[in-house]
Each structure stands twice: as structure tokens, then as C-alpha cells.
Design a protein around this motif. Structure first.
Motif, short mmCIF file in Angstrom:
data_model
loop_
_atom_site.label_atom_id
_atom_site.label_comp_id
_atom_site.label_asym_id
_atom_site.label_seq_id
_atom_site.Cartn_x
_atom_site.Cartn_y
_atom_site.Cartn_z
N LEU A 144 0.65 -1.42 -0.14
CA LEU A 144 -0.27 -0.17 -0.09
C LEU A 144 0.86 1.00 -0.08
CD1 LEU A 144 -2.80 -0.88 1.83
CD2 LEU A 144 -3.01 -0.90 0.09
N LEU A 145 1.98 0.99 0.71
CA LEU A 145 2.94 2.48 0.65
C LEU A 145 3.19 2.61 -0.31
CD1 LEU A 145 4.63 2.15 4.29
CD2 LEU A 145 2.76 4.30 3.31
N ASP A 146 3.94 1.48 -1.57
CA ASP A 146 4.10 1.16 -2.24
C ASP A 146 3.15 2.44 -3.47
OD1 ASP A 146 6.62 0.82 -4.47
OD2 ASP A 146 4.97 -0.39 -5.53
N LEU A 147 2.18 1.54 -3.58
CA LEU A 147 0.84 2.17 -4.80
C LEU A 147 0.41 4.01 -4.36
CD1 LEU A 147 -1.33 -0.29 -4.31
CD2 LEU A 147 0.06 0.08 -6.01
N GLU A 148 0.71 4.08 -2.67
CA GLU A 148 0.72 5.86 -2.49
C GLU A 148 1.61 6.41 -2.70
OE1 GLU A 148 -0.26 8.14 1.86
OE2 GLU A 148 1.31 5.77 2.00
N ASP A 149 3.27 5.53 -3.25
CA ASP A 149 4.20 6.60 -3.64
C ASP A 149 3.69 6.90 -5.18
OD1 ASP A 149 5.41 6.56 -1.42
OD2 ASP A 149 6.64 5.30 -1.70
N HIS A 150 3.37 6.06 -6.18
CA HIS A 150 2.18 6.36 -6.78
C HIS A 150 1.55 6.92 -7.32
CE1 HIS A 150 5.54 3.32 -7.56
NE2 HIS A 150 5.64 3.52 -8.71
N ARG A 151 0.78 7.34 -5.83
CA ARG A 151 -0.25 8.56 -6.26
C ARG A 151 -2.01 7.35 -7.06
NH1 ARG A 151 1.14 14.48 -8.24
NH2 ARG A 151 2.59 14.43 -6.72
N LEU A 152 -1.69 6.68 -6.77
CA LEU A 152 -2.91 4.87 -6.70
C LEU A 152 -3.73 5.43 -5.72
CD1 LEU A 152 -0.85 2.97 -9.04
CD2 LEU A 152 -2.04 4.81 -9.29
N VAL A 153 -3.10 5.46 -4.57
CA VAL A 153 -4.46 4.98 -3.38
C VAL A 153 -4.08 5.99 -2.19
CG1 VAL A 153 -4.48 2.59 -3.53
CG2 VAL A 153 -1.91 3.23 -1.97
N ARG A 154 -5.19 6.47 -1.47
CA ARG A 154 -4.78 7.26 -0.02
C ARG A 154 -4.85 6.51 1.21
NH1 ARG A 154 -9.64 10.39 0.22
NH2 ARG A 154 -10.24 10.17 -1.34
N ILE A 155 -5.45 7.52 2.01
CA ILE A 155 -5.89 6.77 3.20
C ILE A 155 -6.59 8.13 3.76
CG2 ILE A 155 -5.04 6.89 5.82
CD1 ILE A 155 -2.35 6.13 5.60
N GLU A 156 -7.36 7.69 3.81
CA GLU A 156 -8.92 8.45 3.88
C GLU A 156 -9.17 8.91 5.26
OE1 GLU A 156 -13.90 7.82 3.33
OE2 GLU A 156 -12.14 8.55 1.76
N SER A 157 -9.10 7.79 6.56
CA SER A 157 -9.78 7.80 7.85
C SER A 157 -7.92 6.77 8.78
CB SER A 157 -10.41 8.43 8.21
OG SER A 157 -11.40 7.33 7.86
N VAL A 158 -8.83 7.16 9.91
CA VAL A 158 -7.81 6.38 10.81
C VAL A 158 -8.79 5.73 11.65
CG1 VAL A 158 -6.13 5.44 12.63
CG2 VAL A 158 -5.80 7.12 11.04
N GLN A 159 -9.44 4.39 11.79
CA GLN A 159 -10.48 4.16 12.96
C GLN A 159 -10.05 4.07 14.64
OE1 GLN A 159 -13.32 3.41 11.53
NE2 GLN A 159 -12.12 4.08 10.02
N GLU A 160 -10.74 4.29 15.76
CA GLU A 160 -10.65 4.29 16.64
C GLU A 160 -9.78 2.97 17.34
OE1 GLU A 160 -14.07 3.78 18.93
OE2 GLU A 160 -14.99 5.82 18.41
N ASP A 161 -9.49 1.64 16.22
CA ASP A 161 -8.08 0.97 16.93
C ASP A 161 -7.25 0.92 15.94
OD1 ASP A 161 -9.55 -0.11 14.14
OD2 ASP A 161 -10.44 -1.61 14.38
N GLN A 162 -7.24 2.45 15.73
CA GLN A 162 -5.77 2.42 15.00
C GLN A 162 -5.97 1.63 13.14
OE1 GLN A 162 -4.09 4.85 15.90
NE2 GLN A 162 -5.38 4.67 17.65
N ARG A 163 -7.04 1.11 13.10
CA ARG A 163 -7.45 0.86 11.20
C ARG A 163 -6.76 1.84 10.42
NH1 ARG A 163 -11.16 -3.89 11.25
NH2 ARG A 163 -12.34 -2.14 12.51
N GLN A 164 -6.79 1.14 9.49
CA GLN A 164 -6.98 2.90 8.47
C GLN A 164 -7.12 2.34 6.91
OE1 GLN A 164 -2.55 3.23 7.07
NE2 GLN A 164 -2.53 4.22 9.12
#
Length: 368
Positions: free
Chosen positions: A19-39
Motif C-alpha cells: 500500500l505504501l508503494d501504491l501511495e508513492d505512485h498516487r494510486l491509493v490514499r489514506i482516508e481515515s484512521v479508526q479508533e482501533d488504529q486501523r487505516q
């Protein structure tokens, strides 16, 4: 997500690195972080376009793009309230995949079903797992944010969608469906719209629907199921066959019904394929891959025949009736033997009346 993509891994490190590699290529993004720290990760517009090019030629539909919009006053990201629901949908798909139900590419989210009025009913999750005995199933995940009657309305809309005809249906079928309100029930399923979209289910009825409840209590689930069974009986319940012998035919007709099953996300996470599943109108069964009704019909139990009482049949007073002796009657009962008198086929067999001279029937006494 790592349970869906890498179910054999004990941790999510490999999935996170991807996921971090896809984020570097601007294909995915983090929308929110849950209470249990799930992204919660979503596709960007660029990633959504790349996914459509990759998957749509293979017949796999891509869900709607989650656009990144912010509040003009506060600057907060809009639409984050849907993230908890999206996380529950992804968790449900992951648990089904771990249980051996469905390939990772056999899950689709937010699939629309357009009704005749133009309204589009979107299924939270569509599962296609023919190897597990589930050719297709529509799933609705509820975190008890919806009223029970709203779920009944969704069931009604799926039932209505299963009764639609395609736009290119032949003229004779269209005229038959418009002749009376229930005429669509006499149209074979192969000529309906839903058979153009999904494969045959292998059982009677329309496309099955599963309600998965998450982050709730057993009492709330029981109350919701009670409302589904009572208010939605018209859509899931079978009917009697139209026959001249209704008492002899005890089977039920499921051809116009929507099979409905209910379970919880916690059951899937704890028991996997052995989770308790309840079918509307039936009993709870263990195993999500099993069919609650093998032949799709419910039969009425036959009443057991009473066993014979010792000592022979009973009279009204409770005393045993005297047994009949061999070659004769019971004691105290006189046997009367009837004698047959043969007469000729022709002529008048009535004795003449002395006053009128006409014949009349005469009863001959039986000689003793």
C-alpha cells in the motif's frame, strides 16, 4: 485487507508495504484512521482509472470512486462517516475468503440494481463463489445504523428487481407480463433481467440475500430478524402450489421468493465457515456453506400413527371388546345368513295386487 489479499500471513507487514508503494505512485490514499488504529485506504482518481482498465476487460466491475471532498468552512474531510461501514464490508469479505468462500476477485462492492422507477439499489457486497456452492449472493452489512423496516424495504427492492424484464424482451413476453399484476410469475427466470446479470443460483427462487450485522448485540439482532420475518414475509416466504389436491401436496413453491439468511460479523470472525447462520422462516444452522433446505422446499411433518393397544380394540366404556371366535361370531351376537333368490331376467317379478290386479313388490320371508 491483509486477510483478504494474504490470508495465510500472520501479520499485515507485506500488505502495508504494498500500500505504501501504491501511495508513492498516487494510486491509493489514506482516508481515515479508526479508533482501533486501523487505516481506511481508498483508490485515487488515477488509481480508479487504472483498476478499471485492468479489471473491467475480465468482467469484474469496479466500485464507485470515493472522491476527496472537504468542508469549505471547517476544512474537514467529508464522507468519513461511511468509513466504519466500509471497514465492516471489507472485513466481511475477508472472513468469507478465509473460510474458503469466494476468490479475492470474486467480491464486488456497491453494485447497483436499477428498478423500473429509476431508483438504484446498491448492494454492499456481491459474492460469487461457485466452487463453494454459492454462485452468487448479495450481502447487506448493517452496523445497526439502519432501522429494521429500512432493511425490509431493501428486501422488497431486490424482490422487485428480480421480477423485471430486460429491455430487449420479446413482445409476447412483455404483453404477458402487463396482462395482470401477477403475470410475471408465469415468466421463466431465464427470460428475466437478473439472469442477464448473474448466473443461475442452482436452487429455486431469486438471487439470495444475506444480512450481516456488525458491532451490535444479540438482542438487537433478534429484534431485527423478527421484523424481517414478519414485515418481509411476502418476499421471502414460499407459497402453496396451485393444485387440485392442496391437502395432498405439502411441498412449498420457492420460485418467486428471495432466500434470506442472517448472521453477524463476530460469528464470521470467531468461527469462520462454521458460523451460525439463520434462514428466515427456518432454524439456525452451523456453516455458511451449507444449505438450510436441501431441496428448497419445506415439507409438513406427517402425524405418527397410534400404536395398537394391548388386548385389542376398546369399547366406549373402556372395556376390551370380546374377540371373535374362529368360524363364528362374538358371544351374545346371532349371525344371520342372507339367502339369495335367483330370478329369471325376463318377466314381471312382482306379485299381483288383489284389488287392482297390478304387480307390486313382495318381500319373501327368509326360511329358517
Amino acid at each position: 485487507m491483509w486477510k483478504l489479499t494474504r490470508p495465510d500471513n500472520q501479520h499485515d507487514k507485506l500488505t502495508r508495504d504494498n500500500l505504501l508503494d501504491l501511495e508513492d505512485h498516487r494510486l491509493v490514499r489514506i482516508e481515515s484512521v479508526q479508533e482501533d488504529q486501523r487505516q481506511v485506504w481508498v483508490l485515487t482518481r488515477r488509481g480508479h482509472g487504472e483498476a478499471k482498465k485492468l479489471l473491467e476487460p475480465k468482467g469484474i466491475r469496479v466500485s464507485v470512486l470515493r472522491e476527496e471532498k472537504y468542508d469549505p468552512v471547517t476544512g474537514e474531510l467529508l464522507g468519513t462517516g461511511y468509513d466504519d461501514h466500509a471497514a465492516a464490508v471489507t472485513s466481511t469479505a475477508a472472513e468469507l475468503h478465509r473460510a474458503g468462500i469466494g476468490h479475492r476477485l470474486g467480491f464486488q462492492t456497491e453494485i447497483g440494481h436499477r428498478l423500473g422507477s429509476g431508483f438504484v439499489q446498491r448492494a454492499d457486497l456481491v459474492v460469487r463463489a461457485p466452487a463453494a456452492g454459492v454462485p452468487v449472493m448479495l450481502l447487506e452489512i448493517d452496523r445497526r445504523t439502519e432501522d429494521a423496516h429500512d432493511l425490509v424495504q431493501k428486501l422488497h427492492q431486490y424482490w422487485e428487481w428480480g421480477r423485471l424484464l430486460p429491455k430487449d424482451a420479446d413482445k409476447r413476453t412483455v404483453e404477458l407480463a402487463r396482462s395482470r399484476p401477477d403475470a410475471i410469475e408465469h415468466v421463466d427466470h431465464e427470460k428475466r433481467l437478473w439472469r442477464r446479470v448473474y448466473p443461475p443460483t442452482g436452487r429455486e427462487g431469486l438471487v439470495p440475500v444475506a444480512f450481516v450485522f456488525a458491532d451490535t448485540t444479540e438482542v438487537k439482532v433478534a429484534n431485527t430478524v423478527a421484523v424481517l420475518e414478519e414485515a418481509g414475509r411476502r418476499y421471502w416466504a414460499p407459497r402453496r402450489y396451485d393444485t387440485l389436491y392442496p391437502k395432498a401436496v405439502t411441498a412449498r413453491d420457492y420460485r418467486q421468493a428471495v432466500p434470506v439468511v442472517v448472521t453477524t460479523l463476530e460469528q464470521l470472525q470467531e468461527h469462520g465457515g462454521g458460523a451460525a447462520v439463520r434462514r428466515c422462516g427456518g432454524v439456525a444452522a452451523a456453516g455458511t456453506g451449507r444449505r438450510a433446505d436441501a431441496d428448497g422446499r419445506a415439507r409438513q411433518p406427517r402425524r405418527p400413527r397410534p400404536l395398537p393397544r394391548p388386548g385389542g380394540p376398546r369399547r366406549h366404556g373402556g372395556q376390551a371388546a370380546p374377540r371373535r371366535a374362529a368360524g363364528g361370531g362374538a358371544p351374545g351376537v346371532h349371525a344371520v345368513r342372507a339367502q339369495v333368490h335367483r330370478r329369471a331376467l325376463g318377466g314381471d317379478h312382482r306379485a299381483p295386487d288383489r284389488r287392482t290386479g297390478r304387480g307390486q313388490d313382495r318381500v319373501r320371508p327368509v326360511p329358517r
